[in-house]
Structure formats: structure tokens, C-alpha cells
Motif scaffolding. Structure first.
Motif, PDB file in Angstrom:
ATOM      1  N   ASP A 123       1.600   0.332  12.343  1.00 57.01           N
ATOM      2  CA  ASP A 123       2.633   0.776  11.227  1.00 57.01           C
ATOM      3  C   ASP A 123       3.649  -0.460  10.827  1.00 57.01           C
ATOM      4  O   ASP A 123       4.377  -0.001  10.178  1.00 57.01           O
ATOM      5  CB  ASP A 123       3.343   2.158  11.622  1.00 57.01           C
ATOM      6  CG  ASP A 123       2.482   3.306  11.961  1.00 57.01           C
ATOM      7  OD1 ASP A 123       2.501   3.920  12.850  1.00 57.01           O
ATOM      8  OD2 ASP A 123       1.645   3.302  10.966  1.00 57.01           O
ATOM      9  N   ASN A 172       1.105  13.521  -1.142  1.00 53.28           N
ATOM     10  CA  ASN A 172      -0.046  12.856  -0.714  1.00 53.28           C
ATOM     11  C   ASN A 172       0.327  11.749   0.234  1.00 53.28           C
ATOM     12  O   ASN A 172       1.195  10.950   0.240  1.00 53.28           O
ATOM     13  CB  ASN A 172      -0.694  12.224  -2.058  1.00 53.28           C
ATOM     14  CG  ASN A 172       0.029  11.183  -2.626  1.00 53.28           C
ATOM     15  OD1 ASN A 172       0.974  11.707  -3.486  1.00 53.28           O
ATOM     16  ND2 ASN A 172      -0.440  10.184  -2.678  1.00 53.28           N
ATOM     17  N   TYR A 173      -0.628  11.486   1.086  1.00 54.40           N
ATOM     18  CA  TYR A 173      -0.198  10.619   2.167  1.00 54.40           C
ATOM     19  C   TYR A 173      -1.559   9.393   2.279  1.00 54.40           C
ATOM     20  O   TYR A 173      -2.746   9.869   2.175  1.00 54.40           O
ATOM     21  CB  TYR A 173      -0.219  10.777   3.565  1.00 54.40           C
ATOM     22  CG  TYR A 173       1.124  12.027   3.747  1.00 54.40           C
ATOM     23  CD1 TYR A 173       0.852  13.504   3.339  1.00 54.40           C
ATOM     24  CD2 TYR A 173       2.346  11.513   4.055  1.00 54.40           C
ATOM     25  CE1 TYR A 173       2.027  14.515   3.231  1.00 54.40           C
ATOM     26  CE2 TYR A 173       3.303  12.541   3.938  1.00 54.40           C
ATOM     27  CZ  TYR A 173       3.355  13.849   3.590  1.00 54.40           C
ATOM     28  OH  TYR A 173       4.691  14.565   3.923  1.00 54.40           O
ATOM     29  N   ALA A 174      -1.306   8.316   2.656  1.00 57.47           N
ATOM     30  CA  ALA A 174      -2.266   7.455   3.370  1.00 57.47           C
ATOM     31  C   ALA A 174      -2.990   8.087   4.444  1.00 57.47           C
ATOM     32  O   ALA A 174      -2.381   8.799   5.457  1.00 57.47           O
ATOM     33  CB  ALA A 174      -1.867   6.061   3.637  1.00 57.47           C
ATOM     34  N   GLU A 175      -4.507   7.985   4.574  1.00 56.63           N
ATOM     35  CA  GLU A 175      -5.202   8.437   5.433  1.00 56.63           C
ATOM     36  C   GLU A 175      -4.860   8.109   6.847  1.00 56.63           C
ATOM     37  O   GLU A 175      -4.532   8.899   8.053  1.00 56.63           O
ATOM     38  CB  GLU A 175      -6.595   7.989   5.509  1.00 56.63           C
ATOM     39  CG  GLU A 175      -7.498   8.724   4.523  1.00 56.63           C
ATOM     40  CD  GLU A 175      -7.558  10.420   4.677  1.00 56.63           C
ATOM     41  OE1 GLU A 175      -7.439  11.115   3.668  1.00 56.63           O
ATOM     42  OE2 GLU A 175      -7.603  10.799   6.033  1.00 56.63           O
ATOM     43  N   SER A 176      -4.083   6.949   7.069  1.00 58.02           N
ATOM     44  CA  SER A 176      -3.731   6.013   8.512  1.00 58.02           C
ATOM     45  C   SER A 176      -2.567   7.118   8.859  1.00 58.02           C
ATOM     46  O   SER A 176      -2.090   6.778  10.184  1.00 58.02           O
ATOM     47  CB  SER A 176      -3.675   4.794   8.288  1.00 58.02           C
ATOM     48  OG  SER A 176      -2.610   4.554   7.274  1.00 58.02           O
ATOM     49  N   GLU A 226       0.697  -1.381  -0.126  1.00 53.85           N
ATOM     50  CA  GLU A 226      -0.181   0.065  -0.070  1.00 53.85           C
ATOM     51  C   GLU A 226       0.837   1.371  -0.222  1.00 53.85           C
ATOM     52  O   GLU A 226       2.091   1.647   0.527  1.00 53.85           O
ATOM     53  CB  GLU A 226      -0.720   0.215   1.103  1.00 53.85           C
ATOM     54  CG  GLU A 226      -0.195   0.062   2.706  1.00 53.85           C
ATOM     55  CD  GLU A 226      -1.259   0.360   3.827  1.00 53.85           C
ATOM     56  OE1 GLU A 226      -2.316   0.367   3.384  1.00 53.85           O
ATOM     57  OE2 GLU A 226      -0.715   0.274   4.944  1.00 53.85           O
ATOM     58  N   LYS A 258      -1.593  10.359   7.944  1.00 54.56           N
ATOM     59  CA  LYS A 258      -1.731  11.614   7.940  1.00 54.56           C
ATOM     60  C   LYS A 258      -1.216  12.409   9.169  1.00 54.56           C
ATOM     61  O   LYS A 258      -1.845  12.200  10.062  1.00 54.56           O
ATOM     62  CB  LYS A 258      -3.023  11.958   7.195  1.00 54.56           C
ATOM     63  CG  LYS A 258      -2.929  11.992   5.594  1.00 54.56           C
ATOM     64  CD  LYS A 258      -4.309  12.738   5.175  1.00 54.56           C
ATOM     65  CE  LYS A 258      -4.543  12.600   3.768  1.00 54.56           C
ATOM     66  NZ  LYS A 258      -5.790  13.026   3.147  1.00 54.56           N
TER      67      LYS A 258
END
Length: 114
Positions: free
Chosen positions: A88, A57-61, A45, A63
């Protein structure tokens, strides 16, 4: 082109790590660089991506906790990870795109203990 990732390790929840990915060529040729992660049994991912001259841009998890940056002079892309959580835990891969080519580093393991 080779991408060499480093900086992984074992850290307690709430701690920080900084991953670094060094490229064997100038990264100014890569229009996009980023970090992905993978845990066994799950697809890889996107964690954070940074297009050249663009906005990360970042994964929501992640941010608000992770920050991706690139240093063209040093041919590196880094991922600063703060407030780490057990979720993580994964192998982290750096990624670079140039033209139609998509390059991957060898991965570095991050383990976050609770």
C-alpha cells in the motif's frame, strides 16, 4: 478549486491510517470524489471512488480494508485504511470531478513498513 490532502505517514504493516482531503469549495458540486495512488515508475491507479448519491467502488487489492466517505458539511472526502500492507506504500491523491473539470490534490505519502 483546491484540494488539500493530509493524514499520510509511516505505519507498520497491519496498522491503520486515515487520509482526509479538504476542498476549498463545497463538495456538493462534485459528482464524483475519490482517491488514487502512485508509486514511482507505475501509473496512477484508482484506490476508491464515491459518486454523489452512489455506491463506492474499490480496487480489488483494497476491498474489505479501505473505506471511502464524504462529508458535504465539512467539504471533505476521507479514506480510512485498515490492515495496511507494504504494497500500500504510495503517494495518495484525492480527486474530484465537476462537470468537465477534473481536480487533483497535491498528494500525501503513505509508507507501510514490514
Amino acid at each position: 478549486v483546491q484540494l488539500q490532502a493530509s493524514g499520510g505517514g509511516l505505519v507498520q504493516a497491519g496498522g491503520s491510517l486515515r487520509l482526509s482531503c479538504a476542498a476549498s469549495v463545497s463538495i456538493s458540486s462534485f459528482y464524483y470524489m475519490g482517491w488514487h495512488r502512485q508509486v514511482p515508475g507505475k501509473p496512477r491507479e484508482l484506490v476508491a471512488g464515491l459518486p454523489i448519491g452512489g455506491i463506492a467502488n474499490y480496487a480489488e487489492s483494497v476491498k474489505g480494508r479501505f473505506t471511502v466517505s464524504r462529508d458535504n458539511a465539512k467539504s471533505t472526502v476521507s479514506l480510512q485504511m485498515n490492515s495496511l500492507k507494504p504494497d500500500d506504500t504510495a503517494v495518495y491523491y484525492c480527486n474530484a470531478k465537476s462537470g468537465l473539470q477534473n481536480y487533483w490534490g497535491q498528494g500525501t505519502l503513505v509508507t507501510v513498513s514490514s
